[in-house]
Design a protein around this motif. Structure first.
Motif, mmCIF file in Angstrom:
data_model
loop_
_atom_site.group_PDB
_atom_site.id
_atom_site.type_symbol
_atom_site.label_atom_id
_atom_site.label_comp_id
_atom_site.label_asym_id
_atom_site.label_seq_id
_atom_site.Cartn_x
_atom_site.Cartn_y
_atom_site.Cartn_z
ATOM 1 N N LYS B 13 0.835 -1.199 0.000
ATOM 2 C CA LYS B 13 0.000 0.000 0.000
ATOM 3 C C LYS B 13 0.876 1.257 0.000
ATOM 4 O O LYS B 13 1.966 1.256 0.584
ATOM 5 C CB LYS B 13 -0.916 0.016 1.220
ATOM 6 N N SER B 15 2.598 4.518 1.019
ATOM 7 C CA SER B 15 3.129 5.011 2.294
ATOM 8 C C SER B 15 3.654 3.902 3.204
ATOM 9 O O SER B 15 4.304 4.182 4.206
ATOM 10 C CB SER B 15 2.092 5.847 3.068
ATOM 11 N N GLN B 16 3.381 2.639 2.854
ATOM 12 C CA GLN B 16 3.892 1.541 3.665
ATOM 13 C C GLN B 16 5.281 1.124 3.186
ATOM 14 O O GLN B 16 5.860 1.746 2.302
ATOM 15 C CB GLN B 16 2.907 0.372 3.647
ATOM 16 N N SER B 17 5.801 0.074 3.800
ATOM 17 C CA SER B 17 7.159 -0.373 3.486
ATOM 18 C C SER B 17 7.141 -1.637 2.639
ATOM 19 O O SER B 17 6.268 -2.494 2.791
ATOM 20 C CB SER B 17 7.937 -0.649 4.772
ATOM 21 N N THR B 85 11.051 2.132 2.546
ATOM 22 C CA THR B 85 9.947 2.739 3.285
ATOM 23 C C THR B 85 9.198 3.771 2.448
ATOM 24 O O THR B 85 9.665 4.208 1.388
ATOM 25 C CB THR B 85 10.463 3.412 4.565
ATOM 26 N N SER B 86 8.023 4.127 2.932
ATOM 27 C CA SER B 86 7.207 5.209 2.350
ATOM 28 C C SER B 86 7.058 5.068 0.847
ATOM 29 O O SER B 86 7.331 5.993 0.083
ATOM 30 C CB SER B 86 7.837 6.572 2.695
#
Lengths: 109, 117
Positions: B13, B15-17, B85-86
């Motif tokens: 998703k 913004s997730q890692s 990340t992100s």
């Protein structure tokens, strides 16, 4: 960042003929250059390192030359399995920042 | 014959890692003083080097990704990993692990990572 520019973008060559692919670096990389072949849906395969040294198992019809900013990959007696996209990659500077050209798509006529 | 195989999350998703692992077989990741890399290829695009563990030790990363990337080695499992990340849509790509640099060989077959909510 060293930019790598390959030409032509696409090339169509008949079996048995010679294909010549070019790669230009935006600054001097000496002989710190590699070439790869990538077929659709596969990982790249190393062909050449050190600008002119064939990797293990690469046929002698693949040869390469150049130094500084201008490099050439030549494929003699082109065979049908030689189709794919060819990438050059520089590995000159330290600390490392490896960069690839945008690729040349080789089609077999 | 050295073989590399990527595994991990294929759908992430925004913004997730993103976390991927590269399993190495046919040889020890600790021998030979080799470096171990992650690279990626966005759909229809060229190749981008993400970073590597230089000779299995110090990490070096592509400056454009450095703030978001971690590459680590697990000698006990003979594998190395990528954490990014992100993530955004721009991180959607086929991710490859490979031995090297300064040149890369062999490569894993690659794993497709999609970024979508």
């Amino acid at each position: 960042e060293i930019l790598m520019t390959q030409s032509p973008a696409a090339l169509s060559v008949s079996p048995g003929e010679r294909a010549t692919l070019s790669c230009r670096a935006s600054q001097n990389v000496g002989t710190s250059l590699a070439w790869y072949q990538q077929k659709f849906g596969q990982a790249p395969r190393l062909l050449i390192f050190g600008a002119n040294t064939r990797a293990a198992g690469i046929p002698a019809r693949f040869s390469a030359s150049g130094s500084g900013t201008e490099f050439t990959l030549t494929i003699n007696s082109l065979q049908s399995e030689d189709f794919g996209v060819y990438y050059c990659q520089q590995y000159y500077p330290w600390p490392p920042m490896f960069t690839f050209g945008q690729g040349t798509k080789l089609e077999i006529k | 014959q050295l073989l590399l195989q990527e595994s991990g999350s294929g759908l992430v998703k925004p913004s997730q890692s993103l976390s991927l692992t590269c399993g190495v077989s046919g040889g020890s990741i600790s021998s030979g003083g080799f470096s171990w890399s992650w690279l990626r290829q966005a759909p229809g695009k060229g190749l981008e080097w993400i970073g590597y563990l230089y000779r299995g030790g110090n990490p070096y990363y592509n400056p454009s990704l450095k703030s978001r990337v971690t590459i680590s080695l697990d000698r006990s499992k003979n594998q190395f990993s990528l954490n990014l990340t992100s993530v955004t849509a721009a991180d959607a790509a086929v991710y490859f692990c490979a031995r090297g640099g300064p040149w890369f060989a062999p490569w894993g077959q690659g794993t497709l990572v999609t970024v979508s909510s």
